[in-house]
Design an enzyme around this catalytic site. Sequence first.
Site, PDB file in Angstrom:
ATOM      1  N   CYS A  79       0.812  -1.218   0.000  1.00 30.72           N
ATOM      2  CA  CYS A  79       0.000   0.000   0.000  1.00 30.72           C
ATOM      3  C   CYS A  79       0.851   1.277   0.000  1.00 30.72           C
ATOM      4  O   CYS A  79       1.446   1.607  -1.018  1.00 30.72           O
ATOM      5  CB  CYS A  79      -0.998  -0.062   1.144  1.00 30.72           C
ATOM      6  SG  CYS A  79      -2.450   0.938   0.847  1.00 30.72           S
ATOM      7  N   HIS A 169      -3.238  -5.365   1.602  1.00 32.55           N
ATOM      8  CA  HIS A 169      -2.558  -5.618   2.884  1.00 32.55           C
ATOM      9  C   HIS A 169      -2.522  -7.100   3.256  1.00 32.55           C
ATOM     10  O   HIS A 169      -3.349  -7.539   4.065  1.00 32.55           O
ATOM     11  CB  HIS A 169      -3.288  -4.863   3.996  1.00 32.55           C
ATOM     12  CG  HIS A 169      -3.115  -3.385   3.935  1.00 32.55           C
ATOM     13  ND1 HIS A 169      -2.132  -2.718   4.617  1.00 32.55           N
ATOM     14  CD2 HIS A 169      -3.799  -2.441   3.257  1.00 32.55           C
ATOM     15  CE1 HIS A 169      -2.214  -1.426   4.374  1.00 32.55           C
ATOM     16  NE2 HIS A 169      -3.220  -1.232   3.552  1.00 32.55           N
ATOM     17  N   GLU A 171      -0.667  -8.471   5.294  1.00 33.96           N
ATOM     18  CA  GLU A 171      -0.368  -8.606   6.735  1.00 33.96           C
ATOM     19  C   GLU A 171      -1.640  -8.522   7.582  1.00 33.96           C
ATOM     20  O   GLU A 171      -1.609  -8.823   8.769  1.00 33.96           O
ATOM     21  CB  GLU A 171       0.659  -7.544   7.163  1.00 33.96           C
ATOM     22  CG  GLU A 171       0.133  -6.125   7.380  1.00 33.96           C
ATOM     23  CD  GLU A 171      -0.123  -5.358   6.090  1.00 33.96           C
ATOM     24  OE1 GLU A 171      -0.066  -5.954   5.000  1.00 33.96           O
ATOM     25  OE2 GLU A 171      -0.419  -4.146   6.184  1.00 33.96           O
TER      26      GLU A 171
END
Length: 187
Positions: A79, A169, A171
């Site tokens: 991002c 994302h 994560e």
Amino acid sequence: MTVAVLAVQGAFEEHKKMLLGLGAKVIELRKAEDLKKDFNRLVLPGGESTVQGKLLRELGMFESLQKRIEEGMPVLATCAGLILLAKEISNDAGRCFQTLPVTVKRNAYGRQLGSFFYEGEIKGIGQYPMEFIRAPYIEKADEEVSVLAEVKGNIVAVQYKNQLAMSFHPELTEDTRIHEQFLSMID
Ligand code: GLN
């Protein structure tokens, strides 16, 4: 193997957790002195690219990291991290590392679609849960950039040599395949 996670702003904790869970050693980059530590991988997390870019310069970390990326250290950028790597930004005057030959558009999905989820195909990985949060997309990629994923006709994940970058994302999901791929990149 030691992964340095840029930890000046944004969603770096989540990357750390995922990498530690995969058995990697992780250090945080908060100030220039941290660059003296031994590491051979870099994570540029999501957050606010303008703030991160400014802090990188103010804290004296910009040049050293740019050099190491250019020299081939594997980088995972998510991002805002993708925006930091991009050579061009079509709707913003700021530029950071400029090591990834793509043009990105910041906050490309507008206000209404600020955050959304999409399950899509990533080349070499398969179906993947993608979390987008005020995300950029890639408007244009140079020929030598490998496009890994597109959503609604826009490029959202690429690899160029040692740089693995995406609009979403990984994560923030439970799916560790992108981080595993990153850890398996040759340095
Ligand atoms: N909108 C942010 C920027 O332009 C990126 C958002 C994110 O990293 N989730 O920097």
